[in-house]
Each structure stands twice: as C-alpha cells, then as structure tokens.
Design a protein around this motif. Structure first.
Motif, PDB file in Angstrom:
ATOM      1  N   LEU A   1      52.580  20.070  43.280  1.00  0.00           N
ATOM      2  CA  LEU A   1      52.960  21.483  43.348  1.00  0.00           C
ATOM      3  C   LEU A   1      52.167  22.250  42.290  1.00  0.00           C
ATOM      4  CD1 LEU A   1      54.892  23.284  44.953  1.00  0.00           C
ATOM      5  CD2 LEU A   1      56.552  23.030  43.113  1.00  0.00           C
ATOM      6  N   THR A   2      51.348  23.194  42.751  1.00  0.00           N
ATOM      7  CA  THR A   2      50.454  23.906  41.840  1.00  0.00           C
ATOM      8  C   THR A   2      50.397  25.394  42.154  1.00  0.00           C
ATOM      9  OG1 THR A   2      48.545  23.455  43.281  1.00  0.00           O
ATOM     10  CG2 THR A   2      48.946  21.906  41.478  1.00  0.00           C
ATOM     11  N   SER A   3      49.946  26.144  41.182  1.00  0.00           N
ATOM     12  CA  SER A   3      49.563  27.541  41.358  1.00  0.00           C
ATOM     13  C   SER A   3      48.085  27.655  41.016  1.00  0.00           C
ATOM     14  CB  SER A   3      50.371  28.464  40.435  1.00  0.00           C
ATOM     15  OG  SER A   3      51.725  28.495  40.807  1.00  0.00           O
ATOM     16  N   LYS A   4      47.438  28.659  41.557  1.00  0.00           N
ATOM     17  CA  LYS A   4      46.007  28.834  41.312  1.00  0.00           C
ATOM     18  C   LYS A   4      45.775  30.188  40.639  1.00  0.00           C
ATOM     19  CE  LYS A   4      43.036  27.033  44.129  1.00  0.00           C
ATOM     20  NZ  LYS A   4      42.230  26.735  45.342  1.00  0.00           N
ATOM     21  N   ILE A   5      44.998  30.155  39.557  1.00  0.00           N
ATOM     22  CA  ILE A   5      44.612  31.376  38.843  1.00  0.00           C
ATOM     23  C   ILE A   5      43.204  31.756  39.280  1.00  0.00           C
ATOM     24  CG2 ILE A   5      44.226  32.454  36.592  1.00  0.00           C
ATOM     25  CD1 ILE A   5      46.043  30.285  35.385  1.00  0.00           C
ATOM     26  N   HIS A   6      43.040  32.969  39.782  1.00  0.00           N
ATOM     27  CA  HIS A   6      41.733  33.489  40.175  1.00  0.00           C
ATOM     28  C   HIS A   6      41.282  34.489  39.109  1.00  0.00           C
ATOM     29  CE1 HIS A   6      42.251  32.002  44.386  1.00  0.00           C
ATOM     30  NE2 HIS A   6      43.519  32.163  44.076  1.00  0.00           N
ATOM     31  N   ALA A   7      40.023  34.393  38.713  1.00  0.00           N
ATOM     32  CA  ALA A   7      39.524  35.272  37.653  1.00  0.00           C
ATOM     33  C   ALA A   7      38.121  35.772  37.956  1.00  0.00           C
ATOM     34  CB  ALA A   7      39.526  34.544  36.310  1.00  0.00           C
ATOM     35  N   LEU A   8      37.911  37.041  37.688  1.00  0.00           N
ATOM     36  CA  LEU A   8      36.584  37.657  37.702  1.00  0.00           C
ATOM     37  C   LEU A   8      36.269  38.013  36.265  1.00  0.00           C
ATOM     38  CD1 LEU A   8      34.273  38.901  39.546  1.00  0.00           C
ATOM     39  CD2 LEU A   8      35.523  41.061  39.335  1.00  0.00           C
ATOM     40  N   VAL A   9      35.169  37.488  35.728  1.00  0.00           N
ATOM     41  CA  VAL A   9      34.822  37.735  34.322  1.00  0.00           C
ATOM     42  C   VAL A   9      33.474  38.422  34.221  1.00  0.00           C
ATOM     43  CG1 VAL A   9      36.141  35.693  33.651  1.00  0.00           C
ATOM     44  CG2 VAL A   9      33.667  35.519  33.895  1.00  0.00           C
ATOM     45  N   ASP A  10      33.234  39.036  33.056  1.00  0.00           N
ATOM     46  CA  ASP A  10      31.988  39.777  32.864  1.00  0.00           C
ATOM     47  C   ASP A  10      30.907  38.888  32.257  1.00  0.00           C
ATOM     48  OD1 ASP A  10      32.566  39.525  30.167  1.00  0.00           O
ATOM     49  OD2 ASP A  10      32.657  41.676  29.757  1.00  0.00           O
ATOM     50  N   ALA A  11      29.794  39.511  31.868  1.00  0.00           N
ATOM     51  CA  ALA A  11      28.639  38.760  31.359  1.00  0.00           C
ATOM     52  C   ALA A  11      28.903  38.106  30.015  1.00  0.00           C
ATOM     53  CB  ALA A  11      27.424  39.687  31.260  1.00  0.00           C
ATOM     54  N   GLU A  12      30.030  38.438  29.369  1.00  0.00           N
ATOM     55  CA  GLU A  12      30.413  37.812  28.113  1.00  0.00           C
ATOM     56  C   GLU A  12      31.555  36.815  28.307  1.00  0.00           C
ATOM     57  OE1 GLU A  12      28.746  38.317  25.346  1.00  0.00           O
ATOM     58  OE2 GLU A  12      27.442  39.846  26.231  1.00  0.00           O
ATOM     59  N   GLY A  13      31.925  36.578  29.562  1.00  0.00           N
ATOM     60  CA  GLY A  13      33.012  35.654  29.839  1.00  0.00           C
ATOM     61  C   GLY A  13      34.393  36.231  29.595  1.00  0.00           C
ATOM     62  N   ARG A  14      34.514  37.563  29.598  1.00  0.00           N
ATOM     63  CA  ARG A  14      35.796  38.225  29.362  1.00  0.00           C
ATOM     64  C   ARG A  14      36.384  38.683  30.697  1.00  0.00           C
ATOM     65  NH1 ARG A  14      33.066  42.234  25.043  1.00  0.00           N
ATOM     66  NH2 ARG A  14      32.003  42.691  27.015  1.00  0.00           N
ATOM     67  N   PRO A  15      37.684  38.585  30.896  1.00  0.00           N
ATOM     68  CA  PRO A  15      38.286  38.842  32.208  1.00  0.00           C
ATOM     69  C   PRO A  15      38.249  40.308  32.630  1.00  0.00           C
ATOM     70  CG  PRO A  15      39.991  38.517  30.571  1.00  0.00           C
ATOM     71  CD  PRO A  15      38.693  38.177  29.897  1.00  0.00           C
ATOM     72  N   VAL A  16      37.905  40.512  33.886  1.00  0.00           N
ATOM     73  CA  VAL A  16      37.897  41.848  34.482  1.00  0.00           C
ATOM     74  C   VAL A  16      39.050  41.998  35.474  1.00  0.00           C
ATOM     75  CG1 VAL A  16      36.559  43.473  35.887  1.00  0.00           C
ATOM     76  CG2 VAL A  16      35.390  42.006  34.214  1.00  0.00           C
ATOM     77  N   ALA A  17      39.342  40.929  36.230  1.00  0.00           N
ATOM     78  CA  ALA A  17      40.425  40.948  37.212  1.00  0.00           C
ATOM     79  C   ALA A  17      41.059  39.561  37.274  1.00  0.00           C
ATOM     80  CB  ALA A  17      39.910  41.364  38.581  1.00  0.00           C
ATOM     81  N   LEU A  18      42.389  39.534  37.486  1.00  0.00           N
ATOM     82  CA  LEU A  18      43.136  38.275  37.535  1.00  0.00           C
ATOM     83  C   LEU A  18      44.180  38.349  38.638  1.00  0.00           C
ATOM     84  CD1 LEU A  18      43.794  38.037  33.705  1.00  0.00           C
ATOM     85  CD2 LEU A  18      42.395  36.392  34.960  1.00  0.00           C
TER      86      LEU A  18
ATOM     87  N   ASP B   1      44.102  46.503  30.543  1.00  0.00           N
ATOM     88  CA  ASP B   1      43.179  47.497  31.114  1.00  0.00           C
ATOM     89  C   ASP B   1      42.459  48.272  30.013  1.00  0.00           C
ATOM     90  OD1 ASP B   1      43.924  46.750  33.651  1.00  0.00           O
ATOM     91  OD2 ASP B   1      45.320  48.428  33.958  1.00  0.00           O
ATOM     92  N   ALA B   2      43.178  48.591  28.949  1.00  0.00           N
ATOM     93  CA  ALA B   2      42.593  49.385  27.872  1.00  0.00           C
ATOM     94  C   ALA B   2      41.488  48.630  27.144  1.00  0.00           C
ATOM     95  CB  ALA B   2      43.677  49.813  26.887  1.00  0.00           C
ATOM     96  N   VAL B   3      41.746  47.377  26.795  1.00  0.00           N
ATOM     97  CA  VAL B   3      40.729  46.629  26.037  1.00  0.00           C
ATOM     98  C   VAL B   3      39.569  46.191  26.929  1.00  0.00           C
ATOM     99  CG1 VAL B   3      42.392  45.836  24.325  1.00  0.00           C
ATOM    100  CG2 VAL B   3      41.914  44.401  26.311  1.00  0.00           C
ATOM    101  N   SER B   4      39.829  46.017  28.237  1.00  0.00           N
ATOM    102  CA  SER B   4      38.773  45.521  29.125  1.00  0.00           C
ATOM    103  C   SER B   4      37.872  46.625  29.665  1.00  0.00           C
ATOM    104  CB  SER B   4      39.385  44.744  30.296  1.00  0.00           C
ATOM    105  OG  SER B   4      40.209  45.572  31.098  1.00  0.00           O
ATOM    106  N   GLU B   5      38.121  47.869  29.256  1.00  0.00           N
ATOM    107  CA  GLU B   5      37.242  48.964  29.674  1.00  0.00           C
ATOM    108  C   GLU B   5      35.818  48.767  29.165  1.00  0.00           C
ATOM    109  OE1 GLU B   5      38.879  52.668  28.484  1.00  0.00           O
ATOM    110  OE2 GLU B   5      40.317  52.762  30.146  1.00  0.00           O
ATOM    111  N   ALA B   6      35.669  47.962  28.117  1.00  0.00           N
ATOM    112  CA  ALA B   6      34.353  47.735  27.514  1.00  0.00           C
ATOM    113  C   ALA B   6      33.601  46.581  28.171  1.00  0.00           C
ATOM    114  CB  ALA B   6      34.510  47.460  26.021  1.00  0.00           C
ATOM    115  N   TYR B   7      34.004  46.170  29.351  1.00  0.00           N
ATOM    116  CA  TYR B   7      33.373  45.000  29.954  1.00  0.00           C
ATOM    117  C   TYR B   7      31.916  45.253  30.326  1.00  0.00           C
ATOM    118  CZ  TYR B   7      33.645  46.659  34.852  1.00  0.00           C
ATOM    119  OH  TYR B   7      33.477  47.342  36.022  1.00  0.00           O
ATOM    120  N   GLU B   8      31.138  44.179  30.251  1.00  0.00           N
ATOM    121  CA  GLU B   8      29.719  44.209  30.603  1.00  0.00           C
ATOM    122  C   GLU B   8      29.603  43.778  32.063  1.00  0.00           C
ATOM    123  OE1 GLU B   8      26.240  44.705  31.292  1.00  0.00           O
ATOM    124  OE2 GLU B   8      26.630  45.095  29.162  1.00  0.00           O
TER     125      GLU B   8
END
Length: 252
Positions: free
Chosen positions: A122-139, A78-85
C-alpha cells in the motif's frame, strides 16, 4: 536551538507571511509552534510525542490542520517559490509506503485517500516538478499505482516559451510533446525504445534530470514524508509541502 528548529534567517522569511488576523485571545507563539510542527515532520513521531519545549502537542496539531484548511501552507510555499529558475524544469514521481495507522483510514472511509496497491504494497506517490536548482515548483499526491505521465497533466501549465521540460520514459507520449509545443516549450523526454519515429532528444540536458531525484532524497529526510502516517491525503500533501518549504528556505 534544537537541531530541527527554524534558524533566524529562515524565520525572517516566514514571519511576514504568517496571518495577522488574530481575534480574541492572543495566539500562541508562532515560531515555537512551527518548530514543533517541523520536529514532528522531521522525526515522524506521533503528535503526542512532541517535546514540551514546543508547547502543548494539541496546539501544534490543531495549528497544522487549521492553517492547512486556510491555505496558509500553500501561501508560504507559493511566496518563496516565486523565485524559481524556470528555463529548465524536471518532472518525476516517487512512491512512499503507507503506515498501517494511515492504511486503516482507507477501509473506514471507503475511498482511496491517495493510497493504492503497487509492488511495494500500500503506497502513495508524490509527483514533483522542480526548477533548474532542484527546488519544487509544483507538487501533488496520487495512489501508488498511478501512471506518472498521465498524472502530470495538471502540473505543466506554467511552462511557456523557451522553457525545457525533462522527463524519463514514463512521460513519453505524443500528447505531452504536442502540449509542450503548443505552450512554446520543448519536452526533452527520453523516448521509449519501441518508438518508430525518431524524436529530438538531448542526452546532455537529460543528465540534469537527477535534480528531481535529489529533491526527493531531501524531502525523504523528513520521516513523516518518507513514510505516510497521515490518514487524510490533504494533511499528507501539506506535510510534503512543508518539507518542500524547508528545502526552499535552505536554498534561499
């Protein structure tokens, strides 16, 4: 310095965010333990195989689980991702195989554990929301057969006025488009071919959706993410978040 160890620049970002409430015996060197955790994350090896230079493997595994329960890994991300675009955000999901050692937990505990049957077994699925730089915002993680669009409902609360969400056809629903409009955002989602209603859609902006695919490619360099070895879904999600943290640190 080993290949997977934290650089001085990465450590300079992480160190001030680590807990300082040490009671009793002085804690084992944080940087050494974190390097051991990242070594295991990158190689996918069992905890017991962590090299001796990182200290006792039990210290690394116990620190990983203890700090997960205390929310330390969430706090770091959360701390490092505060700078998300946030003007442009992309959402997608990817499936990962569940290793047989993790699969046995599903049978013993009687629950899904974030595992499910899909075409890949047998699988798990990873869901990701990323910003305009491709950095994760939510997982988040779900069972492998979970529907991408319906599973994303609780990941979109941060989008607001003037922001754009990019998604493939799995996210094409009137409910998602209406919700984004109510939040002041625009869902530039590729419409299903059988839609009768003509919807606003920008193929030019949609091209940027590849950033979320590239994010998945980056975190799957970490073998403990590319294959799920963790029986506990919370531990696996923590592994995904630590891989995401490393993506952020390298970007910063």
């Amino acid at each position: 310095m080993a290949r997977f160890d934290l650089t001085d620049a990465e450590w300079a970002v992480i160190e001030p965010l680590l807990p300082t409430d040490v009671r009793g015996k002085e804690r084992v060197d944080d940087r050494r333990v974190l390097n051991g955790i990242f070594w295991r994350l990158r190689t996918g090896a069992p905890w017991a195989d962590i090299p001796a230079r990182y200290g006792p493997h039990t210290t690394c595994s116990n620190r990983f689980r203890r700090w997960r329960k205390r929310g330390i890994w969430d706090r770091l991300l959360d701390a490092v991702s505060e700078a998300y675009e946030g003007d442009l955000q992309m959402i997608d999901a990817t499936s990962v195989r569940v290793h047989q050692h993790a699969a046995c937990a599903q049978k013993k505990e009687g629950g899904s554990g974030g595992m499910g049957r899909s075409r890949g077994g047998l699988t798990s699925k990873i869901h990701a929301l990323v910003d305009a730089e491709g950095r994760p915002v939510a997982l988040k993680i779900t069972e492998g057969q979970a529907h991408d669009g319906r599973s994303a409902a609780d990941m979109l609360g941060g989008l607001g006025a003037g922001q754009i969400l990019l998604g493939d056809r799995a996210y094409d629903s009137n409910a998602l488009r209406t919700r984004m409009a109510e939040q002041g955002a625009w869902a530039n989602v590729k419409p299903m071919p059988n839609r009768k209603q003509v919807l606003a859609f920008s193929p030019f902006l949609y091209k940027y959706r590849n950033l979320v695919e590239r994010f998945f490619s980056k975190i799957k360099h970490f073998r403990a993410v590319a294959t799920r070895y963790d029986k506990d879904p919370d531990n696996f999600l923590a592994s995904v978040k630590l891989a995401a943290l490393r993506v952020w640190l390298r970007a910063l």
